[in-house]
Design an enzyme around this catalytic site. Structure first.
Site, PDB file in Angstrom:
ATOM      1  N   ASP A   7       0.888  -1.170   0.000  1.00  0.00           N
ATOM      2  CA  ASP A   7       0.000   0.000   0.000  1.00  0.00           C
ATOM      3  C   ASP A   7       0.923   1.217   0.000  1.00  0.00           C
ATOM      4  OD1 ASP A   7      -2.264   1.595   0.200  1.00  0.00           O
ATOM      5  OD2 ASP A   7      -2.205   1.595   2.384  1.00  0.00           O
ATOM      6  N   GLU A  68      -1.145  -1.133  -4.900  1.00  0.00           N
ATOM      7  CA  GLU A  68      -2.389  -0.397  -5.119  1.00  0.00           C
ATOM      8  C   GLU A  68      -2.221   0.556  -6.292  1.00  0.00           C
ATOM      9  OE1 GLU A  68      -4.796   1.044  -1.712  1.00  0.00           O
ATOM     10  OE2 GLU A  68      -4.776   2.949  -2.797  1.00  0.00           O
ATOM     11  N   ASP A 141      -2.605   1.037   6.980  1.00  0.00           N
ATOM     12  CA  ASP A 141      -1.782   0.783   5.786  1.00  0.00           C
ATOM     13  C   ASP A 141      -1.289  -0.661   5.752  1.00  0.00           C
ATOM     14  OD1 ASP A 141      -1.040   3.966   5.161  1.00  0.00           O
ATOM     15  OD2 ASP A 141      -1.224   3.433   7.271  1.00  0.00           O
TER      16      ASP A 141
END
Lengths: 191, 191
Positions: A7, A68, A141
């Site tokens: 992430d 991501e 996260d």
């Protein structure tokens, strides 16, 4: 299949390693956050992200890296840092020849909760359940990185079938990458 | 001072090396473009940008690297690629301990043409004149990279004085990174 989920972020870059195959219980191998100091200069922060990602790749030897996908619609200030941190993660994996997949936030949420609009708490709760953890991983996260890895493991079979179909179709000499469903150019103008 | 200017981009990343000091005629050492294929996957493209930048750093050993500062107000599709290519350039320089400076497009235009709103042709014309070239470097990305390097050489003396002043001020024990002008916390709530 062992997947490192990332992430991306400059201040906190979530990282999580999950092992398993679609349809079987999954195992968490590791989870953490690569942090850099907000008051440090950009170059040093990118070097720190690189070192952090390299360490996770060295230690866990993932078969795939799932990052991501960053959109620029979001917050103008943070999106640049996110894009730059994601570039470093993708670069580290690609340099080693590890295939990289990008998943959108809504794909990840839909994969683990069934809804593309689930909130952070819901994603954390499902990650905890699916990996049989004692408590939701923190910060968010870190949980998001695990969710990315799970999403990738579950989506991989479908993506592989799609890629195989495209490869097969292309090798048969079809009319270019757009595939067989491209409408005829003369159609669609009959208004 | 030898400066490598980088106009970041995934498809075309302009690179130009200029040597000189403010107030003296400048010399172009090299100019070019690092290209990657638009139909290649993102990871491969970032690796190709890294290899290209590394080659320029190896060959020309710049003292400084000047990269265009990317804003996310621009075209949504291209800005992500630009941000990612710039991250790679900044990473390559920082890994070697080469100081990196970011300049905005309008700072660069103002430095070489006198106007922050100059067009590409004007920038190309001034780069050609300032470096005493036979013709404007092409493509525009290459000319922009040279303009970045020139901008950095000319701005460097002012920036150094500023940094020295800040460092001196900080070493005298000012109240933290926000400086002496931080308003007192109890103020500003007197409505």
């Amino acid at each position: 299949m062992r997947v490192l989920g990332v992430d991306p972020g400059l201040t906190r870059c979530g990282v999580g390693v999950v092992e398993g195959v679609a349809g079987r219980p999954l195992t968490m191998i590791g989870v953490g956050v690569v942090r850099t100091r907000a008051d440090d200069e950009l170059g040093r922060r990118l070097v720190a992200v690189e070192q952090g990602i390299e360490q996770w790749l060295d230690e866990h030897r993932p078969d795939r890296v799932a990052v991501e996908r960053v959109f620029s619609q979001h917050n103008v200030r943070t999106v640049m840092g996110t894009a730059q941190a994601s570039a470093v993660a993708i670069l580290c994996a690609s340099r080693r020849g590890i295939p990289v997949a990008l998943h959108t936030p809504s794909e990840v949420k839909a994969a683990v909760t069934g809804s593309g609009r689930a909130d952070k708490a819901q994603v954390g709760a499902m990650v905890t359940r699916l990996l049989r953890l004692a408590a939701p991983p923190k910060p968010a996260d870190a949980a998001d990185a695990l969710a990315l890895a799970i999403c990738h493991i579950w989506r991989a079979p479908a993506q592989n079938r799609l890629q195989q179909a495209v490869a097969l179709h292309t090798s048969r000499g079809a009319s270019g990458p757009a595939g067989p469903h491209t409408p005829h150019p003369s159609k669609g103008r009959t208004a």
